[in-house]
Design a protein around this motif. Structure first.
Motif, PDB file in Angstrom:
ATOM      1  N   PRO A  28      16.236 -13.288   2.895  1.00  0.00           N
ATOM      2  CA  PRO A  28      16.149 -12.486   1.365  1.00  0.00           C
ATOM      3  C   PRO A  28      14.622 -13.299   1.909  1.00  0.00           C
ATOM      4  O   PRO A  28      13.940 -12.317   0.995  1.00  0.00           O
ATOM      5  CB  PRO A  28      17.678 -13.682   0.969  1.00  0.00           C
ATOM      6  CG  PRO A  28      17.725 -14.341   1.576  1.00  0.00           C
ATOM      7  CD  PRO A  28      17.780 -13.919   2.473  1.00  0.00           C
ATOM      8  N   ALA A  29      14.422 -14.332   2.013  1.00  0.00           N
ATOM      9  CA  ALA A  29      12.456 -14.646   2.098  1.00  0.00           C
ATOM     10  C   ALA A  29      11.966 -13.664   2.697  1.00  0.00           C
ATOM     11  O   ALA A  29      11.133 -12.900   2.414  1.00  0.00           O
ATOM     12  CB  ALA A  29      12.665 -16.117   3.024  1.00  0.00           C
ATOM     13  N   ILE A  30      12.709 -12.784   4.036  1.00  0.00           N
ATOM     14  CA  ILE A  30      11.812 -12.172   5.111  1.00  0.00           C
ATOM     15  C   ILE A  30      11.837 -11.200   4.340  1.00  0.00           C
ATOM     16  O   ILE A  30      10.553 -10.179   3.896  1.00  0.00           O
ATOM     17  CB  ILE A  30      12.066 -11.662   6.066  1.00  0.00           C
ATOM     18  CG1 ILE A  30      12.180 -13.153   6.944  1.00  0.00           C
ATOM     19  CG2 ILE A  30      11.904 -10.757   6.821  1.00  0.00           C
ATOM     20  CD1 ILE A  30      12.940 -13.166   8.683  1.00  0.00           C
ATOM     21  N   ILE A  31      12.754 -10.261   3.381  1.00  0.00           N
ATOM     22  CA  ILE A  31      12.962  -9.187   2.742  1.00  0.00           C
ATOM     23  C   ILE A  31      12.234  -9.016   1.417  1.00  0.00           C
ATOM     24  O   ILE A  31      11.282  -8.292   1.062  1.00  0.00           O
ATOM     25  CB  ILE A  31      14.781  -8.914   1.993  1.00  0.00           C
ATOM     26  CG1 ILE A  31      15.330  -8.277   2.953  1.00  0.00           C
ATOM     27  CG2 ILE A  31      14.906  -7.813   0.967  1.00  0.00           C
ATOM     28  CD1 ILE A  31      16.828  -8.427   3.144  1.00  0.00           C
ATOM     29  N   LEU A  35       8.971  -6.868   0.721  1.00  0.00           N
ATOM     30  CA  LEU A  35       7.998  -6.397  -0.690  1.00  0.00           C
ATOM     31  C   LEU A  35       7.036  -6.396  -1.475  1.00  0.00           C
ATOM     32  O   LEU A  35       7.070  -5.814  -2.114  1.00  0.00           O
ATOM     33  CB  LEU A  35       9.718  -5.991  -1.496  1.00  0.00           C
ATOM     34  CG  LEU A  35      11.373  -6.155  -1.213  1.00  0.00           C
ATOM     35  CD1 LEU A  35      12.235  -6.177  -2.386  1.00  0.00           C
ATOM     36  CD2 LEU A  35      11.227  -4.247  -1.510  1.00  0.00           C
ATOM     37  N   ILE A  36       6.654  -7.710  -0.945  1.00  0.00           N
ATOM     38  CA  ILE A  36       5.697  -8.255  -1.831  1.00  0.00           C
ATOM     39  C   ILE A  36       4.383  -7.712  -1.544  1.00  0.00           C
ATOM     40  O   ILE A  36       3.708  -6.728  -1.264  1.00  0.00           O
ATOM     41  CB  ILE A  36       5.395  -9.788  -2.005  1.00  0.00           C
ATOM     42  CG1 ILE A  36       6.799 -10.420  -3.077  1.00  0.00           C
ATOM     43  CG2 ILE A  36       4.304 -10.051  -1.572  1.00  0.00           C
ATOM     44  CD1 ILE A  36       6.274 -11.945  -1.644  1.00  0.00           C
ATOM     45  N   ILE A  38       4.871  -4.355   1.142  1.00  0.00           N
ATOM     46  CA  ILE A  38       4.635  -2.907  -0.333  1.00  0.00           C
ATOM     47  C   ILE A  38       3.867  -2.832  -1.807  1.00  0.00           C
ATOM     48  O   ILE A  38       3.217  -1.765  -1.694  1.00  0.00           O
ATOM     49  CB  ILE A  38       6.073  -2.752   0.123  1.00  0.00           C
ATOM     50  CG1 ILE A  38       6.375  -2.568   1.697  1.00  0.00           C
ATOM     51  CG2 ILE A  38       6.058  -1.089  -0.492  1.00  0.00           C
ATOM     52  CD1 ILE A  38       7.578  -2.258   1.719  1.00  0.00           C
ATOM     53  N   PHE A  39       4.335  -3.951  -2.456  1.00  0.00           N
ATOM     54  CA  PHE A  39       3.929  -4.447  -3.905  1.00  0.00           C
ATOM     55  C   PHE A  39       2.152  -4.318  -3.799  1.00  0.00           C
ATOM     56  O   PHE A  39       1.630  -3.164  -4.669  1.00  0.00           O
ATOM     57  CB  PHE A  39       4.765  -5.311  -4.221  1.00  0.00           C
ATOM     58  CG  PHE A  39       3.857  -5.368  -5.675  1.00  0.00           C
ATOM     59  CD1 PHE A  39       3.640  -4.447  -6.967  1.00  0.00           C
ATOM     60  CD2 PHE A  39       2.739  -6.280  -5.869  1.00  0.00           C
ATOM     61  CE1 PHE A  39       2.912  -4.438  -8.145  1.00  0.00           C
ATOM     62  CE2 PHE A  39       2.383  -7.075  -6.939  1.00  0.00           C
ATOM     63  CZ  PHE A  39       2.423  -5.326  -8.309  1.00  0.00           C
ATOM     64  N   PHE A  40       1.730  -5.241  -3.190  1.00  0.00           N
ATOM     65  CA  PHE A  40       0.019  -5.470  -3.450  1.00  0.00           C
ATOM     66  C   PHE A  40      -0.226  -4.058  -2.664  1.00  0.00           C
ATOM     67  O   PHE A  40      -1.165  -3.476  -2.597  1.00  0.00           O
ATOM     68  CB  PHE A  40      -0.399  -6.656  -2.132  1.00  0.00           C
ATOM     69  CG  PHE A  40       0.165  -7.171  -2.419  1.00  0.00           C
ATOM     70  CD1 PHE A  40      -1.067  -7.548  -3.901  1.00  0.00           C
ATOM     71  CD2 PHE A  40       0.610  -8.536  -2.879  1.00  0.00           C
ATOM     72  CE1 PHE A  40      -0.690  -8.979  -5.373  1.00  0.00           C
ATOM     73  CE2 PHE A  40       0.932  -9.647  -3.275  1.00  0.00           C
ATOM     74  CZ  PHE A  40      -0.046  -9.900  -4.851  1.00  0.00           C
ATOM     75  N   ALA A  41       0.406  -2.657  -1.739  1.00  0.00           N
ATOM     76  CA  ALA A  41      -0.113  -1.522  -0.665  1.00  0.00           C
ATOM     77  C   ALA A  41       0.052  -0.971  -1.869  1.00  0.00           C
ATOM     78  O   ALA A  41      -1.035   0.361  -1.765  1.00  0.00           O
ATOM     79  CB  ALA A  41       0.589  -1.766   0.593  1.00  0.00           C
ATOM     80  N   LYS A  42       0.559  -1.094  -2.621  1.00  0.00           N
ATOM     81  CA  LYS A  42       0.812   0.354  -3.398  1.00  0.00           C
ATOM     82  C   LYS A  42      -0.105   0.117  -4.544  1.00  0.00           C
ATOM     83  O   LYS A  42      -0.392   0.980  -5.780  1.00  0.00           O
ATOM     84  CB  LYS A  42       1.776   0.452  -3.834  1.00  0.00           C
ATOM     85  CG  LYS A  42       3.141   1.130  -2.409  1.00  0.00           C
ATOM     86  CD  LYS A  42       5.051   1.504  -3.424  1.00  0.00           C
ATOM     87  CE  LYS A  42       5.419   2.344  -2.207  1.00  0.00           C
ATOM     88  NZ  LYS A  42       4.774   3.589  -2.255  1.00  0.00           N
TER      89      LYS A  42
END
Length: 320
Positions: A28-31, A35-36, A38-42
């Motif tokens: 879950p830490a890798i997942i 996600l974090i 991807i959020f910063f990229a968007k």
């Protein structure tokens, strides 16, 4: 069972337990880390905020620990021994592991100091040379110094490779400079591990005191809302580092000061493994401290509020 069989069985159970716990927390830490990112990229506006730049670097280093070094520890605990049992493998394993350890610690200490500037003197970052000197250069130092230091003391240090312990994690932490050079080993432990934690603790305590004092002196609730968020974010992440590192650092200091056997078995079997708490729980803390990220994740997984789509319905019929 005799004493030897009992010892071997106990070690086996301990290794399997550690393997299960680490694997259960690693996935879950890798997942969450992905996600974090991807959020910063968007969200370039949030990504480019001064207080998030260093945090992103810290998360990248943390992700590399999760995906590159932690699997090596998992492999050891699943096998019960170092494989392949060669000096070259142990040398590069400890080099990579120690480099990421200290890089993460120095980044956290630097972020703790820089947060004072962001909270109380953020205008200085608008000046290019001050932004480079007080923001970019310290972060660059955190990324290069540990790599260079351990390249010289681990990779280039003269050694025959006979000191490695293939029955313990990280080959028994038996690098030649730690085994044969007490001065260098003590300096490494104090400067590369102890000093960042002391700076981290002192900077956070001072920041809390300054924030409380400044808030009482200047009643500006709107302005201080963002600063309070940055302070809480830093305090939570720093507490994670202090909780993970303090036990092994305290025991290490006692051992260095004259009692090398003090809690030696506890240090090897438990306290050193507590360091993994940082990379395993840092993504969770970041999710909990970034409201924008939480909203994005709720929408991503369909848990957020749905938008009502209002349109014009045209009815087509035929006249009789």
């Amino acid at each position: 069972m005799n004493g030897t069989e009992t010892f071997v069985y106990t070690k086996y159970v301990l290794h399997r337990t550690k393997f299960s716990i680490l694997l259960l927390l690693q996935v879950p830490a890798i997942i969450l880390s992905l996600l974090i990112f991807i959020f910063f990229a968007k969200n370039p506006t949030i990504r480019q905020a001064p207080h998030n730049r260093a945090l992103i670097i810290l998360l990248i280093v943390n992700f590399m620990q999760l995906s590159l070094t932690l699997p090596l520890n998992l492999h050891f605990y699943s096998q019960g021994y170092v494989s392949p049992a060669t000096p070259t493998y142990c040398t590069w394993w400890t080099f990579i592991e120690f480099t990421f350890y200290v890089t993460s610690e120095y980044l956290m200490a630097t972020i703790s100091v820089q947060r004072h500037m962001l909270v109380f003197n953020s205008h200085v970052l608008n000046i290019r040379w001050m932004r480079i000197t007080f923001h970019h250069v310290p972060l660059l130092f955190c990324l290069t110094y540990p790599m260079l230091f351990y390249f010289f003391v681990i990779i280039l240090y003269p050694c025959d490779g006979s000191q490695w312990d293939y029955t313990n994690n990280l080959c028994g932490f038996a690098d030649c400079y730690l085994v044969s050079n007490k001065v260098l080993g003590t300096l490494d432990w104090c400067i590369n591990n102890g000093l960042p934690m002391l700076v981290n603790a002192f900077a956070n305590l001072l920041l809390v005191v300054r924030v409380v004092h400044q808030k009482r002196r200047q009643h500006r609730p709107v302005t201080w809302k963002q600063q309070r968020r940055m302070t809480i974010q830093l305090f939570c992440i720093s507490s994670l580092y202090l909780m993970a590192w303090s036990p092994c650092l305290i025991v290490g200091v006692v051992q260095i000061l004259g009692n090398p056997t003090f809690l030696a078995e506890v240090q090897t079997d438990y306290f050193l493994d507590m360091i993994y708490i940082v990379c395993l729980f840092l993504p969770w803390i970041c999710v909990g401290l970034l409201p924008e990220l939480q909203k994005w994740m709720r929408v991503l997984f369909g848990c957020g509020p749905r938008r009502n789509i209002i349109g014009t319905i045209t009815q087509i019929g035929t006249k009789m």
